[in-house]
Design a protein around this motif. Sequence first.
Motif, PDB file in Angstrom:
ATOM      1  N   SER A 118      61.070  18.097  32.342  1.00  0.00           N
ATOM      2  CA  SER A 118      60.095  18.855  33.149  1.00  0.00           C
ATOM      3  C   SER A 118      59.643  18.062  34.367  1.00  0.00           C
ATOM      4  O   SER A 118      59.559  18.605  35.475  1.00  0.00           O
ATOM      5  N   PHE A 119      59.323  16.779  34.167  1.00  0.00           N
ATOM      6  CA  PHE A 119      58.838  15.995  35.303  1.00  0.00           C
ATOM      7  C   PHE A 119      59.948  15.695  36.311  1.00  0.00           C
ATOM      8  O   PHE A 119      59.685  15.608  37.512  1.00  0.00           O
ATOM      9  N   ALA A 120      61.182  15.565  35.833  1.00  0.00           N
ATOM     10  CA  ALA A 120      62.308  15.381  36.760  1.00  0.00           C
ATOM     11  C   ALA A 120      62.444  16.630  37.637  1.00  0.00           C
ATOM     12  O   ALA A 120      62.606  16.547  38.865  1.00  0.00           O
ATOM     13  N   ALA A 121      62.359  17.795  37.001  1.00  0.00           N
ATOM     14  CA  ALA A 121      62.497  19.059  37.741  1.00  0.00           C
ATOM     15  C   ALA A 121      61.326  19.262  38.705  1.00  0.00           C
ATOM     16  O   ALA A 121      61.530  19.589  39.887  1.00  0.00           O
ATOM     17  N   ALA A 122      60.108  19.041  38.199  1.00  0.00           N
ATOM     18  CA  ALA A 122      58.930  19.259  39.046  1.00  0.00           C
ATOM     19  C   ALA A 122      58.918  18.284  40.226  1.00  0.00           C
ATOM     20  O   ALA A 122      58.598  18.666  41.363  1.00  0.00           O
ATOM     21  N   GLY A 123      59.302  17.036  39.968  1.00  0.00           N
ATOM     22  CA  GLY A 123      59.345  16.026  41.036  1.00  0.00           C
ATOM     23  C   GLY A 123      60.386  16.368  42.085  1.00  0.00           C
ATOM     24  O   GLY A 123      60.132  16.273  43.298  1.00  0.00           O
ATOM     25  N   CYS A 124      61.551  16.772  41.619  1.00  0.00           N
ATOM     26  CA  CYS A 124      62.645  17.141  42.516  1.00  0.00           C
ATOM     27  C   CYS A 124      62.222  18.325  43.414  1.00  0.00           C
ATOM     28  O   CYS A 124      62.466  18.332  44.624  1.00  0.00           O
ATOM     29  N   TRP A 125      61.579  19.288  42.793  1.00  0.00           N
ATOM     30  CA  TRP A 125      61.125  20.488  43.505  1.00  0.00           C
ATOM     31  C   TRP A 125      60.092  20.121  44.572  1.00  0.00           C
ATOM     32  O   TRP A 125      60.167  20.545  45.710  1.00  0.00           O
ATOM     33  N   ARG A 126      59.125  19.279  44.194  1.00  0.00           N
ATOM     34  CA  ARG A 126      58.084  18.871  45.148  1.00  0.00           C
ATOM     35  C   ARG A 126      58.656  18.076  46.318  1.00  0.00           C
ATOM     36  O   ARG A 126      58.258  18.250  47.463  1.00  0.00           O
ATOM     37  N   LEU A 127      59.594  17.199  46.013  1.00  0.00           N
ATOM     38  CA  LEU A 127      60.158  16.332  47.060  1.00  0.00           C
ATOM     39  C   LEU A 127      61.065  17.074  48.034  1.00  0.00           C
ATOM     40  O   LEU A 127      61.072  16.795  49.231  1.00  0.00           O
ATOM     41  N   LEU A 128      61.845  18.008  47.491  1.00  0.00           N
ATOM     42  CA  LEU A 128      62.938  18.581  48.307  1.00  0.00           C
ATOM     43  C   LEU A 128      62.691  19.989  48.827  1.00  0.00           C
ATOM     44  O   LEU A 128      63.450  20.464  49.673  1.00  0.00           O
ATOM     45  N   ARG A 129      61.650  20.665  48.346  1.00  0.00           N
ATOM     46  CA  ARG A 129      61.470  22.079  48.727  1.00  0.00           C
ATOM     47  C   ARG A 129      61.267  22.255  50.225  1.00  0.00           C
ATOM     48  O   ARG A 129      61.637  23.280  50.794  1.00  0.00           O
TER      49      ARG A 129
END
Lengths: 215, 146
Positions: A118-129
């Motif tokens: 979950s944190f990998a996905a949420a972090g990736c989303w926040r960084l790259l969106r």
Amino acid sequence: MHIPDGFISPQTYLPLYAVAGVAWVYGARSLRRQLDADALPTLAVMTALSFVLMMLALPLPGGATAHAAGIGLLAVSFGGWMGFMAISLVLMMQALLFGVGGVTALPINALALGLIGSFAAAGCWRLLRRYNESVALFLAGWFSIVLPAILIALVLGIQPNIAHDANGAPLFFPFDLSITLPAVVLPHLLVGVAEGVLTVLGYRYFTRLRAKLAR
Amino acid sequence: MILRQFTAMAVLGLSLATSAGAHDLQYTVGGGQASVISLFYVDNTPFSFESYEITREGEKLPFQVGRTDARGRIAFLPDGAATWQIKAVSEDGHGLEFKFSTDAAALLVGADKPVVDRYSRIAVGVAVILGMFGFLSLYIKRKRAT
């Protein structure tokens, strides 16, 4: 991907139960703060979707099977802690009610799939969106599967070193890292693609649906 | 003298032949009453060529070890009344553990069964999740109202 009972030594799962316990308490507090009655139906549907996906095996080349998990979709929609708690609920139900995934392996499954995923996905989303939404969603889904797979391969692969008898024969999971890393991680590089596509399509669908309902 | 030497040689030859015979593997082929255990994934894909071990309850050494066949099956010939624990594991971390029992005639008398069959599991699980969130929604609304 989740580990059944009998594969993990007490030296591994007892300390991890303590770690997971702390994470569940913190996650529950975070859930109480963030939970919104209007968002609950979507959260319920995504959690149910995750449960169904985890129960369906996808055939892979070579005869193995794997499954998507919906972790990326939950995490990008509701954040890391909500994703962790929803995935933990799914894993608890599977372990306690249906015997899928073990009770002794529950903390490892919850920490790997729920917390790391979950944190990998949420972090990736926040960084790259801000750069490209579709790429960010896809990578969020891909990392939400691949990172837990690496962690699970590591936990399984160290079992022969942690727990063995006087003759060196493994007492729990018998294969070491040289086998578990390729056997677990390589198929999940492909499953991660399915999870990435699911995250892109699922997020777009639920965003449109919420916009329609808001009108 | 010659006769004595011949006798000694014969005794030595026979004793060597007897000890060599202990290393000469023999076989028989016959029918038997086997319990057949089939392992498969939820979508009926067989758990093929994966390793397993069967251990009599209370013992440490396995009674039988091996790999499942192409159709994910294990043919097991128990030697009497016992509870047996089977553990099957694949290299990628899939696997399971369950128990089954045999009677004095070495016939299968019972096995652990999943609580719910695989199709019902999905429906029951979805219903439980939606129900839990329903209750949570009611709880939040009630809390807001008060």
